[in-house]
Design a protein around this motif. Structure first.
Motif, PDB file in Angstrom:
ATOM      1  N   SER A 112      44.035  39.607  42.698  1.00 36.45           N
ATOM      2  CA  SER A 112      43.291  38.404  43.072  1.00 36.45           C
ATOM      3  C   SER A 112      44.124  37.137  42.883  1.00 36.45           C
ATOM      4  O   SER A 112      43.709  36.053  43.291  1.00 36.45           O
TER       5      SER A 112
ATOM      6  N   SER B  36      39.702  35.230  50.728  1.00 30.47           N
ATOM      7  CA  SER B  36      39.616  36.001  49.490  1.00 30.47           C
ATOM      8  C   SER B  36      40.037  35.160  48.294  1.00 30.47           C
ATOM      9  O   SER B  36      39.355  35.139  47.260  1.00 30.47           O
ATOM     10  N   TYR B  37      41.153  34.444  48.428  1.00 33.34           N
ATOM     11  CA  TYR B  37      41.617  33.591  47.346  1.00 33.34           C
ATOM     12  C   TYR B  37      40.627  32.457  47.059  1.00 33.34           C
ATOM     13  O   TYR B  37      40.399  32.103  45.896  1.00 33.34           O
TER      14      TYR B  37
ATOM     15  N   ASN C 236      37.988  33.844  44.904  1.00 31.25           N
ATOM     16  CA  ASN C 236      38.459  34.199  43.559  1.00 31.25           C
ATOM     17  C   ASN C 236      38.730  32.971  42.685  1.00 31.25           C
ATOM     18  O   ASN C 236      38.534  33.026  41.467  1.00 31.25           O
TER      19      ASN C 236
END
Length: 263
Positions: A76, A192-193, A196
């Motif tokens: 992640s 996605s980042y 996260n």
């Protein structure tokens, strides 16, 4: 001697027999709070090494420092070494090897971690990586050195009372992805980042540092001021407004709006 890696034995011997010319060097300044992408863009801009080579090196090379082996592997996280490229002024040879360049930053980072820092880290019950993550947030959130201890106190207070305060709620963690990471990765990776590193939705610390902090921010992360604050915000002039409760934070928000609306 300054030689190329692929000269071979005979090439090395011939090079050592020649009268050496001093290789051209360049000094580059890397401010506190810059990300790896910003650093690599500057290195490439001045012709020291290509960004592609640097990104390949930092992603694929196992560098020989103990503190790196202590950093958890986390998919992640943007870069394992984000946060450890110590900001300072460096001298590079033109057309330098990517590994050599990165090693300069890592050696500086290692030299700045003192015995006092290590003792305080243990006292706080934090890993070195957690300290650097906190320091990176302080670096991006504080308007100046004088505010760092206050910002640090809010982060530590929330982490120490995670049942009541599970979220850090720092704008800088999401901004790190949207401003610096997203332009360099695919839309799918960016999304996605962004999830996260969103400390408004994800509890606790983000997966990794959001910049490369300087010594003032690292010191503040290890030695926060002793306060009961859980909130802070800034006006457009950089003045910080601290609060212990949501009500106080809301009042500060109204004051910030008033100040920001003035010409």
């Amino acid at each position: 001697y300054y030689v190329q890696k692929n000269l071979g034995l005979e090439g090395y011997l011939n090079e050592f027999k020649e009268i050496q010319k001093t290789a051209d060097t360049i000094n580059l300044v890397f401010p506190e709070g810059w990300t790896i992408y910003q650093m690599f863009d500057k290195i490439a801009e001045f012709g020291v090494c290509s960004k592609e080579q640097l990104l390949a090196s930092i992603s694929e090379t196992d560098f020989e420092y103990k503190f790196i082996s202590d950093i958890p592997d986390n998919s992640s996280r943007t870069f394992k070494l984000e946060g450890y490229m110590y900001p300072a002024t460096y001298e590079f040879y033109e057309k330098s090897d990517a590994n050599t360049i990165i090693r300069k930053f890592l050696e500086a980072s290692e030299s700045k971690w003192t015995e006092e820092y290590e003792a305080q880290r243990i006292k706080l019950g934090l890993s070195r990586d957690e300290v650097i993550i906190i320091a990176s947030i302080i670096q991006r959130e504080a308007a100046n050195k004088d505010q760092m201890g206050l910002v640090s106190s809010v982060i530590h207070n929330r982490l120490d009372n995670s049942v009541s305060w599970p979220l850090l709620g720092c704008d800088s963690t999401a901004n790190y992805v949207s401003k610096y990471v997203a332009p360099n990765v695919s839309p799918l990776e960016s999304a996605s980042y962004e999830n996260n590193y969103d400390t408004y939705s994800q509890p606790g610390l983000p997966p990794g540092p959001i910049c490369n902090p300087g010594d003032d921010a690292i010191h503040a992360a290890l030695f926060p001021e002793d306060t009961n604050y859980y909130y802070f915000r800034h006006d457009k002039y950089g003045k910080i407004y601290m609060a212990k409760t949501q009500a106080e934070h809301d009042e500060n928000g109204n004051e910030v709006l008033r100040v920001n609306s003035q010409y």
